[in-house]
Design a protein around this motif. Structure first.
Motif, PDB file in Angstrom:
ATOM      1  N   VAL A  94       0.823  -1.206   0.000  1.00  0.00           N
ATOM      2  CA  VAL A  94       0.000   0.000   0.000  1.00  0.00           C
ATOM      3  C   VAL A  94       0.857   1.256   0.000  1.00  0.00           C
ATOM      4  O   VAL A  94       1.755   1.423   0.833  1.00  0.00           O
ATOM      5  CB  VAL A  94      -0.942   0.028   1.218  1.00  0.00           C
ATOM      6  N   TYR A  95       0.567   2.138  -0.956  1.00  0.00           N
ATOM      7  CA  TYR A  95       1.141   3.482  -0.963  1.00  0.00           C
ATOM      8  C   TYR A  95       0.001   4.427  -0.613  1.00  0.00           C
ATOM      9  O   TYR A  95      -0.966   4.563  -1.373  1.00  0.00           O
ATOM     10  CB  TYR A  95       1.725   3.844  -2.326  1.00  0.00           C
ATOM     11  N   ALA A  96       0.087   5.078   0.542  1.00  0.00           N
ATOM     12  CA  ALA A  96      -0.994   5.927   1.030  1.00  0.00           C
ATOM     13  C   ALA A  96      -0.484   7.348   1.220  1.00  0.00           C
ATOM     14  O   ALA A  96       0.634   7.563   1.693  1.00  0.00           O
ATOM     15  CB  ALA A  96      -1.531   5.390   2.356  1.00  0.00           C
ATOM     16  N   GLN A 114      -0.778  -1.071  15.002  1.00  0.00           N
ATOM     17  CA  GLN A 114      -1.596  -2.164  14.484  1.00  0.00           C
ATOM     18  C   GLN A 114      -0.867  -3.115  13.540  1.00  0.00           C
ATOM     19  O   GLN A 114      -1.329  -4.227  13.299  1.00  0.00           O
ATOM     20  CB  GLN A 114      -2.811  -1.591  13.752  1.00  0.00           C
ATOM     21  N   LEU A 115       0.257  -2.675  12.992  1.00  0.00           N
ATOM     22  CA  LEU A 115       0.991  -3.494  12.035  1.00  0.00           C
ATOM     23  C   LEU A 115       2.340  -3.886  12.613  1.00  0.00           C
ATOM     24  O   LEU A 115       2.830  -3.296  13.556  1.00  0.00           O
ATOM     25  CB  LEU A 115       1.205  -2.729  10.720  1.00  0.00           C
ATOM     26  N   ASN A 116       2.949  -4.892  11.987  1.00  0.00           N
ATOM     27  CA  ASN A 116       4.325  -5.225  12.337  1.00  0.00           C
ATOM     28  C   ASN A 116       5.184  -5.073  11.091  1.00  0.00           C
ATOM     29  O   ASN A 116       4.704  -4.712  10.025  1.00  0.00           O
ATOM     30  CB  ASN A 116       4.418  -6.645  12.910  1.00  0.00           C
ATOM     31  N   GLY A 117       6.443  -5.370  11.200  1.00  0.00           N
ATOM     32  CA  GLY A 117       7.374  -5.146  10.104  1.00  0.00           C
ATOM     33  C   GLY A 117       7.132  -5.979   8.872  1.00  0.00           C
ATOM     34  O   GLY A 117       7.741  -5.742   7.826  1.00  0.00           O
ATOM     35  N   GLU A 120       3.553  -4.130   4.302  1.00  0.00           N
ATOM     36  CA  GLU A 120       4.108  -3.103   3.431  1.00  0.00           C
ATOM     37  C   GLU A 120       3.136  -1.931   3.313  1.00  0.00           C
ATOM     38  O   GLU A 120       2.109  -2.029   2.642  1.00  0.00           O
ATOM     39  CB  GLU A 120       4.399  -3.681   2.042  1.00  0.00           C
ATOM     40  N   LEU A 121       3.472  -0.853   4.009  1.00  0.00           N
ATOM     41  CA  LEU A 121       2.658   0.359   3.968  1.00  0.00           C
ATOM     42  C   LEU A 121       3.582   1.564   3.956  1.00  0.00           C
ATOM     43  O   LEU A 121       4.347   1.776   4.900  1.00  0.00           O
ATOM     44  CB  LEU A 121       1.715   0.425   5.176  1.00  0.00           C
ATOM     45  N   ILE A 122       3.533   2.325   2.877  1.00  0.00           N
ATOM     46  CA  ILE A 122       4.308   3.553   2.756  1.00  0.00           C
ATOM     47  C   ILE A 122       3.346   4.726   2.855  1.00  0.00           C
ATOM     48  O   ILE A 122       2.357   4.801   2.117  1.00  0.00           O
ATOM     49  CB  ILE A 122       5.060   3.609   1.416  1.00  0.00           C
ATOM     50  N   LEU A 123       3.620   5.639   3.772  1.00  0.00           N
ATOM     51  CA  LEU A 123       2.778   6.816   3.989  1.00  0.00           C
ATOM     52  C   LEU A 123       3.554   8.072   3.620  1.00  0.00           C
ATOM     53  O   LEU A 123       4.734   8.203   3.959  1.00  0.00           O
ATOM     54  CB  LEU A 123       2.342   6.888   5.448  1.00  0.00           C
ATOM     55  N   SER A 124       2.900   8.988   2.924  1.00  0.00           N
ATOM     56  CA  SER A 124       3.576  10.218   2.539  1.00  0.00           C
ATOM     57  C   SER A 124       2.585  11.378   2.494  1.00  0.00           C
ATOM     58  O   SER A 124       1.371  11.176   2.421  1.00  0.00           O
ATOM     59  CB  SER A 124       4.250  10.064   1.175  1.00  0.00           C
ATOM     60  N   VAL A 125       3.111  12.581   2.544  1.00  0.00           N
ATOM     61  CA  VAL A 125       2.302  13.794   2.432  1.00  0.00           C
ATOM     62  C   VAL A 125       2.294  14.221   0.965  1.00  0.00           C
ATOM     63  O   VAL A 125       3.338  14.482   0.377  1.00  0.00           O
ATOM     64  CB  VAL A 125       2.868  14.924   3.307  1.00  0.00           C
ATOM     65  N   SER A 126       1.109  14.255   0.370  1.00  0.00           N
ATOM     66  CA  SER A 126       0.994  14.620  -1.043  1.00  0.00           C
ATOM     67  C   SER A 126      -0.448  14.962  -1.361  1.00  0.00           C
ATOM     68  O   SER A 126      -1.378  14.374  -0.806  1.00  0.00           O
ATOM     69  CB  SER A 126       1.458  13.459  -1.931  1.00  0.00           C
TER      70      SER A 126
END
Length: 238
Positions: A94-96, A114-117, A120-126
């Protein structure tokens, strides 16, 4: 014509700045609580219920078709991660992103809890306009309300260009009833609501998607007392 285009560009930039400022200041705490588990007012609890129903519908659609493991998904306008986190839990990559720095920071905190390593979740400001890349699925929930009709074709074209297999969108439907409710201040209640709310007809959205080469696979309507959202799932027409 050039002057009109310059004015429209300036108006878009100004409105985007208002939205960004709102969700980084007075609006942040309001919507963080609505999208959380804290005690809230009856109106806010009703909006929370409606928003969660929309999230649950999207997750049900995606889980009904096939495993999400390894699917690359763009959550455009992710807020506090209400959809991004469960998508990552289901094995998606997930790219969020969100226009609000504070919303993204809150999403990171919730993801860490809530998640562990292994997820795959990438969070960004856009903002939506700056999104790039190719994704199996692009999802944009409760964000198009900030875009007027004269910007909708361009925004849907942009989101469409990012999606390979599926495009899932929600918007506030433009009907006589909801238009009236909006005018009398009941559609988006709350003193801290400080951004414009645009309604869109379903026919208008479907026509744009059709012109972009998509057909509607599924649709749903979420209706609570204070939350109204039309959800569309589009797939390539061919």
């Amino acid at each position: 014509m050039t002057i009109d285009r310059e004015r429209m560009t300036q108006s878009t930039a100004d409105e985007k700045a208002i939205v960004q400022n709102y969700f980084n200041t007075t609006g942040f705490d309001r919507w963080r609580r609505i999208y959380g588990t804290d005690q809230v007012s009856k109106v806010q609890a009703d909006i929370r219920k409606g928003h969660q129903q929309t999230i649950d519908t999207v997750l049900a659609w995606l889980k009904a078709d096939a495993s999400l493991k390894g699917k690359l998904i763009c959550d455009a306008g992710c807020g506090v991660g209400s959809l991004s986190i469960p998508l990552a839990q289901l094995g998606a990559r997930v790219y969020a992103s969100d226009i609000s720095e504070k919303m993204v920071a809150e999403a990171r905190d919730r993801a860490a809890a809530q998640l562990n390593g292994h997820h795959e979740l990438i969070l960004s400001v856009s903002d939506l306009e700056a999104l790039r890349g190719q994704y199996h699925i692009v999802i944009c929930l409760d964000v198009l309300i900030h875009y007027p009709d004269n910007q909708m074709a361009g925004m849907l074209a942009h989101l469409s260009s990012l999606a390979m297999e599926r495009l899932i969108l929600s918007f506030a439907p433009k009907t006589p009833k909801y238009t009236l409710l909006k005018k009398i201040g009941e559609f988006f209640p709350g003193a801290s609501k400080a951004t414009r709310a645009y309604l869109h007809s379903e026919e208008f959205i479907v026509e744009i998607l059709g012109n972009l080469g998509w057909r509607i696979e599924r649709n749903a309507m979420t209706k609570t007392r204070f939350y109204f959202s039309r959800l569309l799932e589009a797939v390539p027409a061919k």
